[in-house]
Design a protein around this motif. Sequence first.
Motif, PDB file in Angstrom:
ATOM      1  N   GLY A   1      35.925  47.877  43.765  1.00  0.00           N
ATOM      2  CA  GLY A   1      34.754  47.131  43.783  1.00  0.00           C
ATOM      3  C   GLY A   1      34.494  46.415  44.749  1.00  0.00           C
ATOM      4  O   GLY A   1      33.537  45.411  45.018  1.00  0.00           O
ATOM      5  N   GLN A   2      35.843  45.800  45.640  1.00  0.00           N
ATOM      6  CA  GLN A   2      35.940  44.797  46.643  1.00  0.00           C
ATOM      7  C   GLN A   2      35.611  43.407  46.236  1.00  0.00           C
ATOM      8  O   GLN A   2      35.297  42.621  46.907  1.00  0.00           O
ATOM      9  N   TYR A   3      35.858  43.239  44.775  1.00  0.00           N
ATOM     10  CA  TYR A   3      36.029  42.062  44.242  1.00  0.00           C
ATOM     11  C   TYR A   3      37.418  41.262  44.500  1.00  0.00           C
ATOM     12  O   TYR A   3      37.201  39.789  44.431  1.00  0.00           O
ATOM     13  N   VAL A   4      38.343  41.876  44.652  1.00  0.00           N
ATOM     14  CA  VAL A   4      39.893  41.404  45.285  1.00  0.00           C
ATOM     15  C   VAL A   4      40.257  42.206  46.247  1.00  0.00           C
ATOM     16  O   VAL A   4      39.875  43.382  46.490  1.00  0.00           O
ATOM     17  N   GLU A   5      41.086  41.481  47.220  1.00  0.00           N
ATOM     18  CA  GLU A   5      41.280  42.063  48.217  1.00  0.00           C
ATOM     19  C   GLU A   5      42.939  41.532  48.671  1.00  0.00           C
ATOM     20  O   GLU A   5      43.410  40.646  47.945  1.00  0.00           O
TER      21      GLU A   5
ATOM     22  N   VAL B   1      53.048  42.325  47.946  1.00  0.00           N
ATOM     23  CA  VAL B   1      51.673  42.074  48.306  1.00  0.00           C
ATOM     24  C   VAL B   1      51.010  41.108  47.545  1.00  0.00           C
ATOM     25  O   VAL B   1      50.964  41.302  46.438  1.00  0.00           O
ATOM     26  N   LEU B   2      50.342  40.262  48.054  1.00  0.00           N
ATOM     27  CA  LEU B   2      49.510  39.391  47.558  1.00  0.00           C
ATOM     28  C   LEU B   2      48.143  39.489  47.555  1.00  0.00           C
ATOM     29  O   LEU B   2      47.354  39.981  48.483  1.00  0.00           O
ATOM     30  N   TRP B   3      47.532  39.127  46.343  1.00  0.00           N
ATOM     31  CA  TRP B   3      46.089  39.628  46.134  1.00  0.00           C
ATOM     32  C   TRP B   3      45.315  38.366  45.746  1.00  0.00           C
ATOM     33  O   TRP B   3      45.858  37.370  45.126  1.00  0.00           O
ATOM     34  N   ARG B   4      43.998  38.479  46.254  1.00  0.00           N
ATOM     35  CA  ARG B   4      43.500  37.165  46.010  1.00  0.00           C
ATOM     36  C   ARG B   4      41.929  37.667  45.650  1.00  0.00           C
ATOM     37  O   ARG B   4      41.376  38.782  45.999  1.00  0.00           O
ATOM     38  N   ALA B   5      40.696  36.718  45.360  1.00  0.00           N
ATOM     39  CA  ALA B   5      39.407  37.011  45.064  1.00  0.00           C
ATOM     40  C   ALA B   5      38.862  37.280  46.522  1.00  0.00           C
ATOM     41  O   ALA B   5      39.058  36.521  47.360  1.00  0.00           O
ATOM     42  N   ASN B   6      37.777  38.221  46.414  1.00  0.00           N
ATOM     43  CA  ASN B   6      37.179  38.379  47.757  1.00  0.00           C
ATOM     44  C   ASN B   6      35.692  37.574  47.803  1.00  0.00           C
ATOM     45  O   ASN B   6      35.071  38.010  47.356  1.00  0.00           O
TER      46      ASN B   6
END
Length: 523
Positions: free
Chosen positions: A160-164, A268-273
């Motif tokens: 949903g591209q909420y997280v990148e 791999v680090l994830w964050r909010a988009n």
Amino acid sequence: MVSQDALNLAVSLMTSHFGDLVAKVCGCLLQGGTLSLQEIVRCTELSNSQVKNGLLVLIQHNCVQAFSVPKQAGAGGATKSLTQYMALFDNILHRMRFTKFLAIVRDDLGPQCETLLEGLLQHGRLTFDQLVVRATSKQSEDSSSIRDVLRKNLERLVHGQYVERCPRPEPFIAPTSEEATASARRRSAKIIHFVLQSKEETYSLEQQAMIAAALSHAERFSVITDSGRESSDIKDADKQDVSVGDKRKFEVLELDEEVQAAITETEVLWRANFQKFVHCLEKKACVANVRSRLGLDAGVVLEALIESSDQEKDNSVKASMDGILEAVRGKPGGISMTLEHIRIVLDQLGCSSSIVDNNVFYKMEVQCIIESCQNDEVESLVLSRYGKEAYRIFRLLIKKGSLVETEQISDITFVEKKVAQGILYKLWNDDYLYMQKVISIGAGQLQHFLWKVEKQSLWELVLNHMYHAALNLNQKIAHIVEQEQEVLQAREKREQLRKSRMILELSLLKVDDALMLFHDFKR
């Protein structure tokens, strides 16, 4: 150019969230621009370790981007890389919108995805393994089952591209000359080079750094796969097709996939988009504006048009009639809307139509709706501050968009000329209007005053007022939080402070809604 009130708001948010030390480092970067470690140390008068810790916190929470530039050590000396740090103003402001972001995900994907996103917002950036550790510390379920659920929820958020995936941590901005670029390549094959040689468009150093750090769309939203299950599926599907001679190659390929998946989960680090959430809030504001002006059906059709269009386009949305119709059918009340009715609503929205490969496409300029929202916001400010007559005069000038003479304004708005003159002068004195004096020469010299709304300068003024209002509210909230800590034993006093804080927080959210119209939704 960001105003001083905006910078003060950003520093106030950092103080509330991370304390004085981190806020001091952030304030130094906001005021001084891009700086090196030693420059920040001199600016803040903090120790080297304190500044480093502050920068680590800011980078962890996506408020600072680091990048490297070449620097020559003296005349004829060796060239070394120098790390620079720049504050990300927009990302800092997004911290007061976390409740809005969580509500968007909760409504779209459910409470489990909301909880996962909450962890990313709370900690800034996390690996998948860190997300698992966070979840298992709060639940007593089997860790393997939690891991599977988390992987599925993370995939939903990424899809949903909420997280990148996080951008590159420290890109190297190479000099533009070919010789310097070649020299930089020889120093390290792992350095990411970014050379801008476009004659049509020039970028600042900060813009170059952001572009160099950015991942491609495919990289940003590539998801984790369950390596064990995927490998098993591949083996079952291809078992009959693998010859004896190819067996070793197949096993190596399978091993590489498992290793890559393990690296993905641990590194791999994830964050909010934030870009996605701003888009969702922009869509919400546009739909609310259209619904209030044209009715519920218009809001449904506009929402369907935006959702079925190419989200990457900045100034307009375009979608096929089939896509719009399918999206409308999925909305509450949309099942009863006929095709002809949808066409009528699209015409009311001002959409232009075109035919491509026998498919009808509708296109709409979103900027028109944003401008309407901005006009409504400023008109409401004029109404509350100056009264109904001033509101009518200001609304007339907004619609005209050109110079209008005092007597003409009085005639159209049915406001007495003397009263109109007083209102116009007050609005001009407060920088809401532009005034031009014209002298006509005839039987005698006559002075005529022409009035106009200069949107660009007025919008900047209104935005600065909103920054100031948000700053005051945030400081009051921080003060009440301190008081709550001091009166832990007095239940009635604590409850009173809690209610006051909730009222202020709701007011801050409303101010932020208006602030986003003039800053984040500005195209």
